[in-house]
Design an enzyme around this catalytic site. Sequence first.
Site, PDB file in Angstrom:
ATOM      1  N   THR A 336       0.842  -1.187   0.000  1.00 60.87           N
ATOM      2  CA  THR A 336       0.000   0.000   0.000  1.00 60.87           C
ATOM      3  C   THR A 336       0.879   1.240   0.000  1.00 60.87           C
ATOM      4  O   THR A 336       2.107   1.152   0.023  1.00 60.87           O
ATOM      5  CB  THR A 336      -0.933   0.003   1.226  1.00 60.87           C
ATOM      6  OG1 THR A 336      -1.841   1.106   1.121  1.00 60.87           O
ATOM      7  CG2 THR A 336      -0.144   0.154   2.518  1.00 60.87           C
ATOM      8  N   CYS A 337       0.247   2.410  -0.036  1.00 60.63           N
ATOM      9  CA  CYS A 337       0.984   3.669   0.008  1.00 60.63           C
ATOM     10  C   CYS A 337       0.366   4.550   1.089  1.00 60.63           C
ATOM     11  O   CYS A 337      -0.746   4.299   1.559  1.00 60.63           O
ATOM     12  CB  CYS A 337       0.976   4.373  -1.347  1.00 60.63           C
ATOM     13  SG  CYS A 337      -0.655   4.852  -1.907  1.00 60.63           S
ATOM     14  N   ALA A 338       1.093   5.579   1.488  1.00 59.23           N
ATOM     15  CA  ALA A 338       0.623   6.468   2.547  1.00 59.23           C
ATOM     16  C   ALA A 338       0.902   7.913   2.170  1.00 59.23           C
ATOM     17  O   ALA A 338       1.883   8.207   1.480  1.00 59.23           O
ATOM     18  CB  ALA A 338       1.305   6.127   3.872  1.00 59.23           C
TER      19      ALA A 338
END
EC number: 3.1.3.48
Length: 441
Positions: A336-338
């Site tokens: 995932t990314c943030a």
Amino acid sequence: MEKKKSKTNLLQKFADKFKKKKRSRSAPTSKERTSEISKRKSRSPSKSKVTTGNSHGASTDNKTKTDTNRMEVTAKGFKKAKDAKKLEKKKEETGPSKTPSTIALRRAESQMELSGNRKNVEKGVKTWVEQLEKLVEIRKLLEADFKPIDTMKVDLEKCQAFKKNIDYCQSENVELYDANRVKGGGEADFFYHATVTSIPSISTKSTILAQLPLSDSPHSLESFWLMVAAQKIQRLFILIGEDELDKAALSEYFPEDFKEFKTIRVNNRKTVSKSDEQPNTQLYYEVVPKDCAEAPFAMIEICDFWPDGKIPTVSYGRIAATAASVFDSDIDSDATCAIVSNYGAGRAGSFLVGVQAIEKLQAGDAPNIKEIAMSIRSQRPCAIETLPQYVFTYIIALTYGLKHVKDPVLKSKTEKVISQLEQFACEKMMEEDEEDNTTCE
């Protein structure tokens, strides 16, 4: 012998490629280079011997002499090529690196051109601009749209972990819901001020909105990196102002070399500074939890274009390109990314609205900014804090769309709408600054 030389050069080139590939610790880069090699035209194997006739009665001595001369020429040529490669390698090491995200962005643009997605974006922009043009009082509409977002209430009964761990939060005024807060690797008492957000109607990918850790708290810093490992975050976009954090302050969050905590260690494997070809500084970290054999990588992208409490007034193209890369980055399917800012609220939430709006344009649809913003705000309290931030989400998506518009009439209309929105957002930002100054006095 000339054919033998060709084979030698080919093997030398392959060896050089293998060395470069081995040096790189980034999976996306390795995939890109593998793809490049596979696309090359295959060459037929060189023959090891050169057949020569002796019909003219050439003597053995003459033949030996000729072969010797050829070997000398070949050796000189090989040495020359080898020296040239060394010089080229030195230039590559001292020159600006092309990082995985740079490659990914360029590849995404190329794929968009070939697949017809550019037409989808232009279609979405056309529909959207036509809708905005019909609005007689666009400013009043934007103010009315933002009002229910701004007045959205937070149910504190659903924020128990936040109340219990208030000392590890940047602000007591930015709440965190229990239902979608980030969990650790199964630890019941794990806490970090971050939210998992998603809008299934637009994208199947979830995005984490998070605050920066408390730089004077080892526990907060450790929890930040544990979150990165547990959530398999491979890319983090850090939204800050250009003068918000100097190099020393930034290194407190993101070490320049190696840092070890009680339960996790992080190792800076590579730093790529911002340049003409690379819009944002990138830091590549090896993140290794205790007793974990794996060493996953995380890339920190320092997006120093968004000042705290304000909106950007320059670099719209850079901001739009960065927003478009959030979901188009070549990360693992289960990763995932943030998006991170000081509070993980106003700037982070507004940037994510722009990201989701770009997703809609890529599908050929006009985005409904109000619906997207309402959804994100309902998941992350205080996301999209001000009216200028709300208006700027339009500017992010329209700037991205403008790049893919070929019709000159539509391009002109889009530029006009962006200009109107920019003027309105800046005026509102100045009004807010004046109100803040009056309050302080």
